[in-house]
Write a protein that holds these residues in place. Structure first.
Motif, PDB file in Angstrom:
ATOM      1  N   LEU A 315       0.838  -1.195   0.000  1.00  0.00           N
ATOM      2  CA  LEU A 315       0.000   0.000   0.000  1.00  0.00           C
ATOM      3  C   LEU A 315       0.879   1.254   0.000  1.00  0.00           C
ATOM      4  O   LEU A 315       0.451   2.326   0.425  1.00  0.00           O
ATOM      5  CB  LEU A 315      -0.936  -0.001   1.214  1.00  0.00           C
ATOM      6  CG  LEU A 315      -1.863  -1.218   1.344  1.00  0.00           C
ATOM      7  CD1 LEU A 315      -2.753  -1.071   2.559  1.00  0.00           C
ATOM      8  CD2 LEU A 315      -2.697  -1.413   0.090  1.00  0.00           C
ATOM      9  N   ASP A 316       2.110   1.109  -0.470  1.00  0.00           N
ATOM     10  CA  ASP A 316       3.047   2.230  -0.502  1.00  0.00           C
ATOM     11  C   ASP A 316       2.589   3.316  -1.468  1.00  0.00           C
ATOM     12  O   ASP A 316       2.116   3.033  -2.574  1.00  0.00           O
ATOM     13  CB  ASP A 316       4.434   1.750  -0.946  1.00  0.00           C
ATOM     14  CG  ASP A 316       5.156   0.984   0.142  1.00  0.00           C
ATOM     15  OD1 ASP A 316       5.935   1.620   0.869  1.00  0.00           O
ATOM     16  OD2 ASP A 316       4.928  -0.230   0.266  1.00  0.00           O
ATOM     17  N   ALA A 317       2.761   4.571  -1.046  1.00  0.00           N
ATOM     18  CA  ALA A 317       2.449   5.699  -1.916  1.00  0.00           C
ATOM     19  C   ALA A 317       3.483   5.836  -3.040  1.00  0.00           C
ATOM     20  O   ALA A 317       3.167   6.278  -4.136  1.00  0.00           O
ATOM     21  CB  ALA A 317       2.389   6.986  -1.092  1.00  0.00           C
ATOM     22  N   ASP A 318       4.711   5.446  -2.745  1.00  0.00           N
ATOM     23  CA  ASP A 318       5.820   5.608  -3.689  1.00  0.00           C
ATOM     24  C   ASP A 318       6.026   4.307  -4.470  1.00  0.00           C
ATOM     25  O   ASP A 318       6.577   3.340  -3.956  1.00  0.00           O
ATOM     26  CB  ASP A 318       7.094   5.985  -2.916  1.00  0.00           C
ATOM     27  CG  ASP A 318       8.244   6.384  -3.828  1.00  0.00           C
ATOM     28  OD1 ASP A 318       8.301   5.892  -4.968  1.00  0.00           O
ATOM     29  OD2 ASP A 318       9.083   7.190  -3.391  1.00  0.00           O
ATOM     30  N   GLU A 319       5.583   4.294  -5.723  1.00  0.00           N
ATOM     31  CA  GLU A 319       5.675   3.077  -6.540  1.00  0.00           C
ATOM     32  C   GLU A 319       7.117   2.668  -6.791  1.00  0.00           C
ATOM     33  O   GLU A 319       7.460   1.483  -6.725  1.00  0.00           O
ATOM     34  CB  GLU A 319       4.968   3.285  -7.877  1.00  0.00           C
ATOM     35  CG  GLU A 319       4.999   2.058  -8.775  1.00  0.00           C
ATOM     36  CD  GLU A 319       4.291   2.281 -10.106  1.00  0.00           C
ATOM     37  OE1 GLU A 319       4.084   1.292 -10.838  1.00  0.00           O
ATOM     38  OE2 GLU A 319       3.960   3.446 -10.404  1.00  0.00           O
ATOM     39  N   HIS A 320       7.992   3.628  -7.072  1.00  0.00           N
ATOM     40  CA  HIS A 320       9.395   3.307  -7.341  1.00  0.00           C
ATOM     41  C   HIS A 320      10.045   2.663  -6.116  1.00  0.00           C
ATOM     42  O   HIS A 320      10.798   1.695  -6.245  1.00  0.00           O
ATOM     43  CB  HIS A 320      10.159   4.572  -7.736  1.00  0.00           C
ATOM     44  CG  HIS A 320      11.630   4.352  -7.939  1.00  0.00           C
ATOM     45  ND1 HIS A 320      12.151   3.681  -9.019  1.00  0.00           N
ATOM     46  CD2 HIS A 320      12.698   4.691  -7.162  1.00  0.00           C
ATOM     47  CE1 HIS A 320      13.460   3.617  -8.923  1.00  0.00           C
ATOM     48  NE2 HIS A 320      13.823   4.231  -7.814  1.00  0.00           N
TER      49      HIS A 320
END
Length: 383
Positions: A315-320
């Motif tokens: 559920l991370d906001a940062d895809e990278h």
């Protein structure tokens, strides 16, 4: 004549540089004869070398640097041992330390913020030590996964609650409050500005105060940008009712999940029928992520050959960041771009992160993590 002109010009430039207001850091490092002591700036772009000196018998040192336009962070380093301190203007910071325990047994005068930073550093070291001890205990099978996870969560909550009250909200306009925001556990930020609504509030308090006092400072602008991104990522959606499409519910009643992995391939939970599955909702950019994934890897290494699979939903906001971190994990790793407001997580009634569920070989939801007292025993029972 031209040579004389350039010499004179250089002398004027040097004189102008010398006339600029400076701060000073001085002191002693005992039992460090022959060691190199470095003064470095902890800038937004990374560590910047400023000056160095080879210590002699008495260990005394003295550095001068141009004062910063707004509060900045610096560090003294001997080998890989570091003392962090801050400078507001033209103060003189006095540091005394033994070489053996350079990073922890030092004293600092002339900088109240640096004293607070030392307190925070020692608290963080203690927290990391406790987490390491718990990790050793679970590795030695002295405690179960449930005790391990609960203990880690309790330690982190107590630490954050204390730091919020005593260091961040008590004086959000100080360098110590800023320093507290960026402390790490297991190399992850303890306060998560992208995925935690409560933590965004901490960043916002410091950002607002810094912007009032130093609106043109790079750190103020950077913090403001972090807060804006965090507020966007954690904004509560208008639609709060979770509708579960009929096609998401399999014939056995488990809520199916269909998300893309790092290569863009759609991975469905229902495709794992015939295996015992740990469904794990998590945030990789989280202070407890490393220890949590270690626990999962231990189980995976033991039981994958017997039919265990892990379906991990980021559920991370940062895809990278997710792709970089999950790249070396051996199980199914997918991501929900809706982050902490994932309708899938809501349909599973996920209350905390990380959160695990057990699915049996018939694709039936077997148990929620909080109801499992011994995760390994529960996994073995499904195999």
């Amino acid at each position: 004549m031209k040579k004389i002109f350039f010499v004179a010009l250089a002398a004027v430039a040097l004189s102008a540089c010398d006339s600029e207001p400076k701060f000073k850091v001085e002191g002693e490092v005992s039992d460090a004869d022959g060691k190199m002591l470095y003064l470095e700036a902890s800038a937004l772009e990374g560590i910047v070398p400023l000056d160095s000196v080879k210590l002699k018998g008495d260990g005394s040192f003295s550095f001068k640097q141009v004062r910063p336009a707004s509060p900045e962070f610096y560090r003294l380093r001997v080998d890989d041992k570091v003392i962090n301190f801050s400078v507001d203007s033209t103060e003189t910071v006095q540091v005394k330390a033994p070489y053996a325990d350079f990073a922890t047994a030092y004293t600092v005068e002339g900088s109240p913020n640096s004293l607070k930073m030392k307190e925070l550093t020692l608290k963080q070291i203690e927290l990391q030590s406790k987490v390491n001890a718990l990790l050793q205990s679970v590795q030695a099978h002295q405690i179960g996964a449930d005790v391990f996870e609960d203990s880690i969560a309790a330690l982190l909550k107590n630490y954050k609650d204390d730091v919020k009250v005593r260091y961040i909200f008590a004086a959000p306009n100080t360098a110590a409050a800023y320093f507290a925001l960026f402390q790490k556990l297991n190399n992850y930020l303890i306060f998560d500005p992208l995925n935690s609504k409560d933590d965004v509030k901490c960043f916002a308090a410091v950002a607002t105060s810094l912007n009032n006092f130093y609106p043109h400072a790079d750190r103020s602008k950077n913090l403001y940008n972090i807060v804006i991104k965090g507020m966007k990522n954690t904004r509560t959606p208008q639609q709060k009712v979770v509708d579960i499409p009929e096609e998401m519910v399999t014939e056995t009643g488990v809520i199916d999940i269909s998300l893309r992995d790092m290569k863009g391939n759609v991975r469905k939970l229902s495709d794992l029928k015939g295996k015992a599955v740990i469904v794990d909702f998590t945030i990789y950019q989280n202070a407890v992520s490393a220890t949590h994934n270690y626990m999962l890897r231990d189980l995976y290494n033991k039981y994958a050959s017997q039919g265990l699979e892990i379906y991990q939903v980021s559920l991370d906001a940062d895809e990278h960041y997710w792709k970089t971190t999950a790249d070396n994990l051996p199980w199914v790793c997918v991501r929900d771009a809706n982050g902490v407001y994932s309708s899938i997580a809501a349909s599973y009634n996920v209350q905390t992160l990380p959160s695990v569920f057990l699915v049996n070989k018939n694709n039936e939801l077997s148990a929620r993590g909080e109801s499992v007292k011994d995760l390994e025993a529960a996994v073995k029972a499904l195999l």
